[in-house]
Design an enzyme around this catalytic site. Structure first.
Site, PDB file in Angstrom:
ATOM      1  N   HIS A  99      -8.442   1.146  -3.854  1.00 59.16           N
ATOM      2  CA  HIS A  99      -9.355   0.957  -2.722  1.00 59.16           C
ATOM      3  C   HIS A  99     -10.032   2.294  -2.432  1.00 59.16           C
ATOM      4  CE1 HIS A  99      -9.580  -0.013   1.915  1.00 59.16           C
ATOM      5  NE2 HIS A  99     -10.778   0.113   1.371  1.00 59.16           N
ATOM      6  N   HIS A 153      -1.353  -1.406  -4.189  1.00 62.54           N
ATOM      7  CA  HIS A 153      -2.610  -1.010  -3.533  1.00 62.54           C
ATOM      8  C   HIS A 153      -2.613   0.505  -3.339  1.00 62.54           C
ATOM      9  CE1 HIS A 153      -6.073  -1.950  -0.875  1.00 62.54           C
ATOM     10  NE2 HIS A 153      -5.621  -0.976  -0.098  1.00 62.54           N
ATOM     11  N   ASP A 191      -4.751   3.661  -1.828  1.00 67.89           N
ATOM     12  CA  ASP A 191      -5.810   4.008  -0.877  1.00 67.89           C
ATOM     13  C   ASP A 191      -6.342   5.412  -1.131  1.00 67.89           C
ATOM     14  OD1 ASP A 191      -6.047   1.734   0.890  1.00 67.89           O
ATOM     15  OD2 ASP A 191      -3.983   2.174   1.493  1.00 67.89           O
ATOM     16  N   SER A 198       0.843  -1.196   0.000  1.00 68.87           N
ATOM     17  CA  SER A 198       0.000   0.000   0.000  1.00 68.87           C
ATOM     18  C   SER A 198       0.876   1.244   0.000  1.00 68.87           C
ATOM     19  CB  SER A 198      -0.884   0.022   1.253  1.00 68.87           C
ATOM     20  OG  SER A 198      -1.391   1.346   1.436  1.00 68.87           O
ATOM     21  N   MET A 227      -8.930   8.236  -0.050  1.00 77.07           N
ATOM     22  CA  MET A 227      -9.731   8.655   1.120  1.00 77.07           C
ATOM     23  C   MET A 227     -10.254  10.064   0.902  1.00 77.07           C
ATOM     24  SD  MET A 227      -7.117   7.405   4.073  1.00 77.07           S
ATOM     25  CE  MET A 227      -6.505   5.724   4.158  1.00 77.07           C
ATOM     26  N   ASP A 267      -6.570  -6.039   4.825  1.00 73.37           N
ATOM     27  CA  ASP A 267      -5.951  -4.711   4.752  1.00 73.37           C
ATOM     28  C   ASP A 267      -5.960  -4.082   6.136  1.00 73.37           C
ATOM     29  OD1 ASP A 267      -5.058  -2.221   3.959  1.00 73.37           O
ATOM     30  OD2 ASP A 267      -6.813  -1.752   2.716  1.00 73.37           O
ATOM     31  N   MET A 287     -12.199   4.588  -0.412  1.00 71.31           N
ATOM     32  CA  MET A 287     -12.835   4.855   0.884  1.00 71.31           C
ATOM     33  C   MET A 287     -13.514   6.221   0.765  1.00 71.31           C
ATOM     34  SD  MET A 287      -9.712   3.438   3.214  1.00 71.31           S
ATOM     35  CE  MET A 287      -8.571   3.476   1.832  1.00 71.31           C
ATOM     36  N   MET A 300     -11.602  -5.566   5.893  1.00 68.44           N
ATOM     37  CA  MET A 300     -10.778  -4.590   6.613  1.00 68.44           C
ATOM     38  C   MET A 300     -10.431  -5.180   7.977  1.00 68.44           C
ATOM     39  SD  MET A 300     -10.196  -2.066   4.623  1.00 68.44           S
ATOM     40  CE  MET A 300      -9.230  -1.176   5.861  1.00 68.44           C
TER      41      MET A 300
HETATM   42  C1  DX5 Z   1      -6.296   1.774   5.791  1.00 68.80           C
HETATM   43  C2  DX5 Z   1      -5.809   1.492   4.384  1.00 68.80           C
HETATM   44  C3  DX5 Z   1      -4.689   0.528   4.318  1.00 68.80           C
HETATM   45  C4  DX5 Z   1      -3.420   0.948   4.971  1.00 68.80           C
HETATM   46  C5  DX5 Z   1      -2.750  -0.276   5.520  1.00 68.80           C
HETATM   47  O1  DX5 Z   1      -7.385   2.600   5.737  1.00 68.80           O
HETATM   48  O2  DX5 Z   1      -6.866   0.949   3.610  1.00 68.80           O
HETATM   49  O3  DX5 Z   1      -4.427   0.078   2.995  1.00 68.80           O
HETATM   50  O4  DX5 Z   1      -2.545   1.622   4.112  1.00 68.80           O
HETATM   51  O5  DX5 Z   1      -1.694   0.161   6.246  1.00 68.80           O
HETATM   52  P1  DX5 Z   1      -0.831  -0.686   7.259  1.00 68.80           P
HETATM   53  O6  DX5 Z   1      -0.267  -1.844   6.495  1.00 68.80           O
HETATM   54  O7  DX5 Z   1       0.159   0.300   7.679  1.00 68.80           O
HETATM   55  O8  DX5 Z   1      -1.756  -1.134   8.357  1.00 68.80           O
HETATM   56 ZN    ZN Z   2      -6.499  -0.085   1.617  1.00 67.46          ZN
END
Ligand code: DX5
Ligand code: ZN
Length: 219
Positions: free
Chosen positions: A68, A35, A37, A10, A39, A173, A70, A139
């Site tokens: 991903h 990956h 993320d 990620s 947000m 994740d 969010m 998650m």
């Molecule tokens: C959390 C994200 C993850 C995050 C995981 O909201 O969706 O992908 O980057 O991070 P680590 O591996 O640091 O827990």
């Molecule tokens: Zn993620």
């Protein structure tokens, strides 16, 4: 027959001043997908990145880009992420009253659809969508931040989902490291996302990807 393990670094935890280099290092280390993320500061408290980063990542790697989302109202942004180069797009069930429609929208845009479940969301809510998706994301922390602690109660949900389908990819994740990887794999997960482990804590990206694969029982 169990599904092959896939490692998905990620980039949320990457050094953004050296993003191209770090993605290349993750690819050279044998990662299976990148990956990304996204947000929005609404579905989750933080704001991270959007299609511009997906487009930039597309230029520096051959690996599939695993996006991903969010975000609320993800249907408004599917086309932009697909055009930017997303190979798979994951939406949160908590943001999708019309989940079947959006899954079709993702496929029509040329990407593989996946559905994510927050830690408190029961597995049964995705039962009817399983035939339509390539992957379910469990998650293992509350979404919004990297570097959080794995929630062990999510293991039972992974097992429940694996019992529902032997063919769908089950991604995990949040808080995935060499301690938690063997547990999630034993419960039926096969796609492991890791940010902090790969980009922040290990001696090198290469060492981290290998350690994770080994912990998952693949090497
Ligand atoms: C959390 C994200 C993850 C995050 C995981 O909201 O969706 O992908 O980057 O991070 P680590 O591996 O640091 O827990
Ligand atoms: Zn993620």
């Amino acid at each position: 027959m169990s599904l092959p393990i896939r490692i998905a670094p990620s980039i949320l935890a990457a050094d953004f001043t050296r993003l191209g280099e770090q993605i290349a290092a993750a690819e050279a280390a044998g990662s299976d997908q990148i990956h990304i993320d996204v947000m929005d500061g609404r579905f989750v408290p933080t704001i991270s990145m959007g299609p511009l980063i997906v487009k930039a990542a597309r230029r520096v790697t051959q690996l599939p880009l695993d996006v991903h989302l969010m975000i609320v109202e993800p249907e408004r942004h599917i086309a932009a992420f697909a055009e930017a180069g997303a190979d798979s797009i994951t939406v949160h069930i908590e943001t999708c009253p019309h989940l079947h429609r959006i899954v079709q929208q993702i496929r029509e845009a040329g990407a593989k659809p996946a559905v994510a479940l927050n830690p408190h969301t029961p597995a049964v809510l995705v039962k009817e969508i399983l035939p339509f998706v390539d992957m379910i994301l469990v998650m293992t922390v509350n979404p919004g931040y990297g570097g959080q602690t794995f929630i062990p109660e999510t293991l039972a949900k992974i097992r429940e989902l694996r019992a529902m389908s032997t063919t769908v990819d089950i991604q995990v994740d949040g808080g995935i490291d060499t301690q938690t990887a063997p547990q999630v794999v034993a419960h039926g997960a096969n796609v492991l996302v890791a940010g902090t482990l790969i980009f922040r804590t290990a001696e090198s990206i290469h060492a981290a990807v290998h350690a994770l694969r080994q912990a998952a029982g693949e090497e």
